[in-house]
Design an enzyme around this catalytic site. Sequence first.
Site, short mmCIF file in Angstrom:
data_model
loop_
_atom_site.label_atom_id
_atom_site.label_comp_id
_atom_site.label_asym_id
_atom_site.label_seq_id
_atom_site.Cartn_x
_atom_site.Cartn_y
_atom_site.Cartn_z
CE1 TYR A 167 128.79 67.37 104.01
CE2 TYR A 167 128.83 67.06 101.47
CZ TYR A 167 129.23 67.58 102.70
OH TYR A 167 129.66 68.89 102.48
CG HIS A 213 122.02 67.48 107.35
ND1 HIS A 213 120.82 67.66 108.06
CD2 HIS A 213 122.45 68.68 106.87
CE1 HIS A 213 120.37 69.17 107.93
NE2 HIS A 213 121.36 69.50 107.20
CE1 TYR A 251 126.89 69.38 99.14
CE2 TYR A 251 126.51 70.55 96.98
CZ TYR A 251 127.33 69.76 97.94
OH TYR A 251 128.61 69.16 97.57
CG ASN A 255 120.73 74.55 103.44
OD1 ASN A 255 120.34 73.72 104.16
ND2 ASN A 255 121.41 75.21 103.74
CG ASN A 287 118.14 75.73 106.95
OD1 ASN A 287 117.21 76.48 107.55
ND2 ASN A 287 119.19 76.09 107.13
#
Length: 179
Positions: free
Chosen positions: A15, A20, A66, A68, A114
């Site tokens: 990631y 993100h 993560y 969220n 989120n």
Amino acid sequence: MVKLVVGIGNPGRQYVWTRHNIGFLLLDSLASRFLGAFREAPRLYASFAKVEISSEAVVLMKPTTYVNLTGKAVLAAKKFFDVSMEDILVVADDINREFGFVRFRQDCGSGGHNGIKNTTQILQSNHYWQLRLGVGRPSYPGAEGVADYVLSSFSLNEKEKLNDFLEKGIEEILPWLGC
């Protein structure tokens, strides 16, 4: 008095260069600029770096949860470092703005993000600062398209502009940090 700057992103090498994770990328740049080194803090669900900016203690934090579930780490750090809501800044991607857009403000909504939603829910308040970094919106419709988009790498054109974009974000928050 301590200021807490939280970058929103996902843990894991896969990631690192995704849209993100632009919050993590900005914190990496900020840590480099002020000679901070991140270290793991499992009790805080994060890695963090302590830096001094204009004689002010600043904690840079990258949650190991993560996206969220960011709120859990923010609350743990808020309590551990005894940080007031006014001294918390959350840095996040914003798909509702074009790549390169920067917005810094307090007491605002989630914009559908989120990680911001979860942070506001866990803190039971939106009275913290946000730095929103525009990453653009996918050209394909649907929620699945959005998830794929924010978890995808920056385009070649975006990568060429990324350092300047991160610098623009840092310049936006330096006055808040006391510079």
